[in-house]
Design an enzyme around this catalytic site. Structure first.
Site, PDB file in Angstrom:
ATOM      1  N   ALA A   8       0.844  -1.206   0.000  1.00  0.00           N
ATOM      2  CA  ALA A   8       0.000   0.000   0.000  1.00  0.00           C
ATOM      3  C   ALA A   8       0.875   1.250   0.000  1.00  0.00           C
ATOM      4  CB  ALA A   8      -0.925  -0.009   1.211  1.00  0.00           C
ATOM      5  N   GLY A   9       2.107   1.087  -0.516  1.00  0.00           N
ATOM      6  CA  GLY A   9       3.031   2.218  -0.584  1.00  0.00           C
ATOM      7  C   GLY A   9       2.684   3.136  -1.747  1.00  0.00           C
ATOM      8  N   VAL A  11       3.374   3.198  -5.082  1.00  0.00           N
ATOM      9  CA  VAL A  11       2.823   2.641  -6.328  1.00  0.00           C
ATOM     10  C   VAL A  11       1.498   1.916  -6.073  1.00  0.00           C
ATOM     11  CG1 VAL A  11       3.231   1.044  -8.251  1.00  0.00           C
ATOM     12  CG2 VAL A  11       5.117   2.414  -7.364  1.00  0.00           C
ATOM     13  N   GLY A  12       1.448   1.120  -4.999  1.00  0.00           N
ATOM     14  CA  GLY A  12       0.233   0.354  -4.704  1.00  0.00           C
ATOM     15  C   GLY A  12      -0.972   1.252  -4.479  1.00  0.00           C
ATOM     16  N   ASP A  32      -0.952  -4.703   3.099  1.00  0.00           N
ATOM     17  CA  ASP A  32       0.435  -4.331   3.406  1.00  0.00           C
ATOM     18  C   ASP A  32       0.863  -5.030   4.687  1.00  0.00           C
ATOM     19  OD1 ASP A  32       2.239  -1.755   2.241  1.00  0.00           O
ATOM     20  OD2 ASP A  32       2.833  -2.458   4.227  1.00  0.00           O
ATOM     21  N   ARG A  88      17.808  -0.888 -10.530  1.00  0.00           N
ATOM     22  CA  ARG A  88      16.702  -1.753 -10.113  1.00  0.00           C
ATOM     23  C   ARG A  88      17.235  -3.118  -9.683  1.00  0.00           C
ATOM     24  NH1 ARG A  88      15.053   1.144 -14.719  1.00  0.00           N
ATOM     25  NH2 ARG A  88      13.092   2.281 -14.526  1.00  0.00           N
ATOM     26  N   ASN A  95      13.800  -7.996  -2.371  1.00  0.00           N
ATOM     27  CA  ASN A  95      12.512  -8.131  -3.057  1.00  0.00           C
ATOM     28  C   ASN A  95      12.193  -9.562  -3.498  1.00  0.00           C
ATOM     29  OD1 ASN A  95      12.107  -5.490  -2.556  1.00  0.00           O
ATOM     30  ND2 ASN A  95      12.245  -4.774  -4.657  1.00  0.00           N
ATOM     31  N   SER A 119       7.092  -5.142  -8.587  1.00  0.00           N
ATOM     32  CA  SER A 119       8.316  -5.000  -7.781  1.00  0.00           C
ATOM     33  C   SER A 119       9.555  -5.230  -8.632  1.00  0.00           C
ATOM     34  CB  SER A 119       8.302  -6.010  -6.626  1.00  0.00           C
ATOM     35  OG  SER A 119       7.060  -5.962  -5.950  1.00  0.00           O
ATOM     36  N   ASN A 120      10.587  -4.465  -8.360  1.00  0.00           N
ATOM     37  CA  ASN A 120      11.831  -4.542  -9.135  1.00  0.00           C
ATOM     38  C   ASN A 120      12.873  -5.443  -8.490  1.00  0.00           C
ATOM     39  OD1 ASN A 120      11.649  -2.942 -11.529  1.00  0.00           O
ATOM     40  ND2 ASN A 120      11.467  -1.117 -10.240  1.00  0.00           N
ATOM     41  N   ASP A 148       7.155   2.391 -19.506  1.00  0.00           N
ATOM     42  CA  ASP A 148       8.259   2.910 -20.319  1.00  0.00           C
ATOM     43  C   ASP A 148       7.731   3.498 -21.631  1.00  0.00           C
ATOM     44  OD1 ASP A 148       9.881   1.942 -18.302  1.00  0.00           O
ATOM     45  OD2 ASP A 148      10.199   0.016 -19.289  1.00  0.00           O
ATOM     46  N   ARG A 151       6.357   6.881 -20.965  1.00  0.00           N
ATOM     47  CA  ARG A 151       7.470   7.832 -20.832  1.00  0.00           C
ATOM     48  C   ARG A 151       8.063   8.164 -22.200  1.00  0.00           C
ATOM     49  NH1 ARG A 151       9.925   5.064 -15.302  1.00  0.00           N
ATOM     50  NH2 ARG A 151       8.655   6.336 -13.884  1.00  0.00           N
ATOM     51  N   HIS A 175      13.167  -4.138 -18.426  1.00  0.00           N
ATOM     52  CA  HIS A 175      12.795  -2.903 -17.727  1.00  0.00           C
ATOM     53  C   HIS A 175      13.993  -2.446 -16.884  1.00  0.00           C
ATOM     54  CE1 HIS A 175      10.359   0.064 -15.720  1.00  0.00           C
ATOM     55  NE2 HIS A 175      10.541  -0.502 -14.543  1.00  0.00           N
TER      56      HIS A 175
HETATM   57  N1  LIG Z   1       7.786  -2.122 -12.677  1.00  0.00           N
HETATM   58  C1  LIG Z   1       7.791  -0.805 -12.661  1.00  0.00           C
HETATM   59  O1  LIG Z   1       7.657  -0.157 -13.688  1.00  0.00           O
HETATM   60  C2  LIG Z   1       7.945  -0.084 -11.340  1.00  0.00           C
HETATM   61  C3  LIG Z   1       7.704   1.298 -11.233  1.00  0.00           C
HETATM   62  C4  LIG Z   1       7.828   1.906  -9.997  1.00  0.00           C
HETATM   63  C5  LIG Z   1       8.193   1.159  -8.875  1.00  0.00           C
HETATM   64  N2  LIG Z   1       8.443  -0.160  -9.031  1.00  0.00           N
HETATM   65  C6  LIG Z   1       8.810  -1.001  -7.885  1.00  0.00           C
HETATM   66  O2  LIG Z   1       7.644  -1.215  -7.093  1.00  0.00           O
HETATM   67  C7  LIG Z   1       8.025  -1.493  -5.744  1.00  0.00           C
HETATM   68  C8  LIG Z   1       7.227  -0.605  -4.804  1.00  0.00           C
HETATM   69  O3  LIG Z   1       7.602   0.753  -4.965  1.00  0.00           O
HETATM   70  P1  LIG Z   1       6.954   1.888  -4.038  1.00  0.00           P
HETATM   71  O4  LIG Z   1       7.516   3.165  -4.502  1.00  0.00           O
HETATM   72  O5  LIG Z   1       5.496   1.694  -3.962  1.00  0.00           O
HETATM   73  O6  LIG Z   1       7.602   1.502  -2.610  1.00  0.00           O
HETATM   74  P2  LIG Z   1       7.015   1.855  -1.166  1.00  0.00           P
HETATM   75  O7  LIG Z   1       8.139   1.663  -0.195  1.00  0.00           O
HETATM   76  O8  LIG Z   1       6.323   3.165  -1.179  1.00  0.00           O
HETATM   77  O9  LIG Z   1       5.902   0.726  -0.928  1.00  0.00           O
HETATM   78  C9  LIG Z   1       6.214  -0.624  -0.780  1.00  0.00           C
HETATM   79  C10 LIG Z   1       5.252  -1.202   0.236  1.00  0.00           C
HETATM   80  O10 LIG Z   1       5.452  -2.621   0.294  1.00  0.00           O
HETATM   81  C11 LIG Z   1       5.182  -3.001   1.641  1.00  0.00           C
HETATM   82  N3  LIG Z   1       5.738  -4.332   1.891  1.00  0.00           N
HETATM   83  C12 LIG Z   1       7.026  -4.686   2.073  1.00  0.00           C
HETATM   84  N4  LIG Z   1       7.101  -6.008   2.285  1.00  0.00           N
HETATM   85  C13 LIG Z   1       5.843  -6.506   2.228  1.00  0.00           C
HETATM   86  C14 LIG Z   1       5.295  -7.791   2.347  1.00  0.00           C
HETATM   87  N5  LIG Z   1       6.053  -8.881   2.586  1.00  0.00           N
HETATM   88  N6  LIG Z   1       3.960  -7.919   2.224  1.00  0.00           N
HETATM   89  C15 LIG Z   1       3.160  -6.851   1.995  1.00  0.00           C
HETATM   90  N7  LIG Z   1       3.643  -5.600   1.862  1.00  0.00           N
HETATM   91  C16 LIG Z   1       4.971  -5.443   1.977  1.00  0.00           C
HETATM   92  C17 LIG Z   1       5.830  -1.903   2.460  1.00  0.00           C
HETATM   93  O11 LIG Z   1       5.342  -1.876   3.801  1.00  0.00           O
HETATM   94  C18 LIG Z   1       5.452  -0.661   1.656  1.00  0.00           C
HETATM   95  O12 LIG Z   1       4.267  -0.057   2.138  1.00  0.00           O
HETATM   96  C19 LIG Z   1       9.541  -1.274  -5.703  1.00  0.00           C
HETATM   97  O13 LIG Z   1      10.214  -2.503  -5.812  1.00  0.00           O
HETATM   98  C20 LIG Z   1       9.812  -0.410  -6.914  1.00  0.00           C
HETATM   99  O14 LIG Z   1      11.135  -0.531  -7.380  1.00  0.00           O
HETATM  100  C21 LIG Z   1       8.322  -0.787 -10.224  1.00  0.00           C
END
Ligand SMILES: NC(=O)c1ccc[n+]([C@@H]2O[C@H](COP(=O)([O-])OP(=O)(O)OC[C@H]3O[C@@H](n4cnc5c(N)ncnc54)[C@H](O)[C@@H]3O)[C@@H](O)[C@H]2O)c1
Length: 308
Positions: A8-9, A11-12, A32, A88, A95, A119-120, A148, A151, A175
């Protein structure tokens, strides 16, 4: 249509918000691991419903997967994002463990779920899900190319000094800052190849700016971006939920397509109710074919770091 978003960070939460605003899902569950965090985000988002005019019910839950039971689609955004200067690929250690646990918990309660991995390092995380869950390959989709490509279109419109709606273009490949393959030769403005309007040098600049699009934002924000990633995922979920048969570049498991095998990497696919309904083989120039092969070498190198 029930959608679960794990993490729920940044991106979520953005992804849940866009899904709700687009009003195609009846329910979104935000999960989360951080106590109370998803509940708080869900409540805050629900308090925008009357303002933004949506009826999607968003609920938040702390690490209880029974609340996700019967999800049609689940999005995995849990994990750490990169900080300025990081690649990444450097996120793999933490991750990989998170994505493995989360995907198996999701499938336990929703055996027919379609998983979208965010997730990356995303291509490697998608491959990990493929190797460890036993889910059919059409149900495991990595999100990277949709973002991408958005962008790329932003940078193309900037160079063309045109509205973004005038341009079309796609980014395939891994990516990563070095693995992306922006298809400059296929990009168009109102069906005219952009090479008619832009010099080769300017187009190369557009491609380079696209490839470091995430790193540019990470430097500005101090963490990775969320609006465009959230919007990209929500468009993919909508394509599945509404059986749109829409084409997106997604990370898919390849078995010979594009002369590549045993990896997940960005290629154009058709997304519909069954997830990846088709991998689309588009003709590539010799230069783009070589870039794709090189990109695959990079992805496989990261895959080799997985303890499968
Ligand atoms: N694929 C893409 O294009 C793309 C784009 C942006 C970000 N990302 C990736 O997405 C991921 C999230 O980025 P963000 O900015 O939202 O990060 P963030 O830190 O804001 O949110 C991540 C959330 O995951 C939660 N979390 C961690 N471990 C967990 C678990 N075991 N179970 C449930 N929740 C858990 C954390 O508490 C946090 O709230 C990162 O790995 C980032 O690199 C990928």
């Amino acid at each position: 249509m029930k959608v679960t978003v794990v993490g729920a960070g940044a991106v979520g939460a953005s992804c849940a918000e866009y899904i709700a605003i687009k009003n195609f899902a009846s329910e979104v569950v935000l999960l989360d691991i951080k106590e109370g965090f998803a509940e708080g985000k869900a409540m805050d988002l629900m308090q925008t419903a009357s303002l933004n005019g949506f009826d999607t019910k968003i609920t938040g839950i702390t690490n209880d997967y029974s609340a996700t039971a019967g999800s049609d689609v689940a999005v995995i955004t849990s994990g750490i994002p990169r900080k300025p200067g990081m690649t990444r690929e450097e996120l793999i250690g933490i991750n990989a463990g998170i994505v493995k646990t989360v995907s198996s918990n999701l499938i336990k309660y929703s055996p027919n779920v379609i998983l979208i991995v965010v997730s990356n390092p995303m291509d490697t995380m998608t491959y990990l899900v493929h190797k460890t869950t036993g889910l059919a390959k059409n149900k495991i989709i990595g999100m990277g190319g949709a973002l991408d490509s958005a962008r790329f279109k932003y940078r193309l419109a900037e160079a063309l000094e045109s509205p973004i709606s005038d341009v079309d273009g796609m980014v395939i490949g891994g990516h990563s800052d070095t693995g992306m393959v922006p298809l400059t030769g296929h990009a168009t403005r109102n069906s005219i190849k952009v090479s008619e309007f832009l010099s080769e040098e300017r187009l190369t600049q557009v491609a380079e700016d696209t490839k470091v699009g995430g790193a540019t934002l990470t430097k500005l924000l101090g963490t990775s971006a969320w609006y465009a990633p959230g919007a990209a995922v929500s468009s993919m979920v909508q394509a599945i939920a509404c059986d749109q048969k829409k084409m997106f570049p997604c990370s898919a498991y390849l078995e010979g397509e594009y002369d590549l095998s045993d990896l997940c990497i960005g290629v154009p696919v058709i997304l519909g109710k069954d997830g990846i309904e088709k991998i689309v083989n588009i003709p590539l120039s010799d230069a783009d074919k070589a870039k794709m092969q090189e990109s695959a070498v990079g992805v496989k190198k990261t895959n080799d770091l997985l303890e499968l």
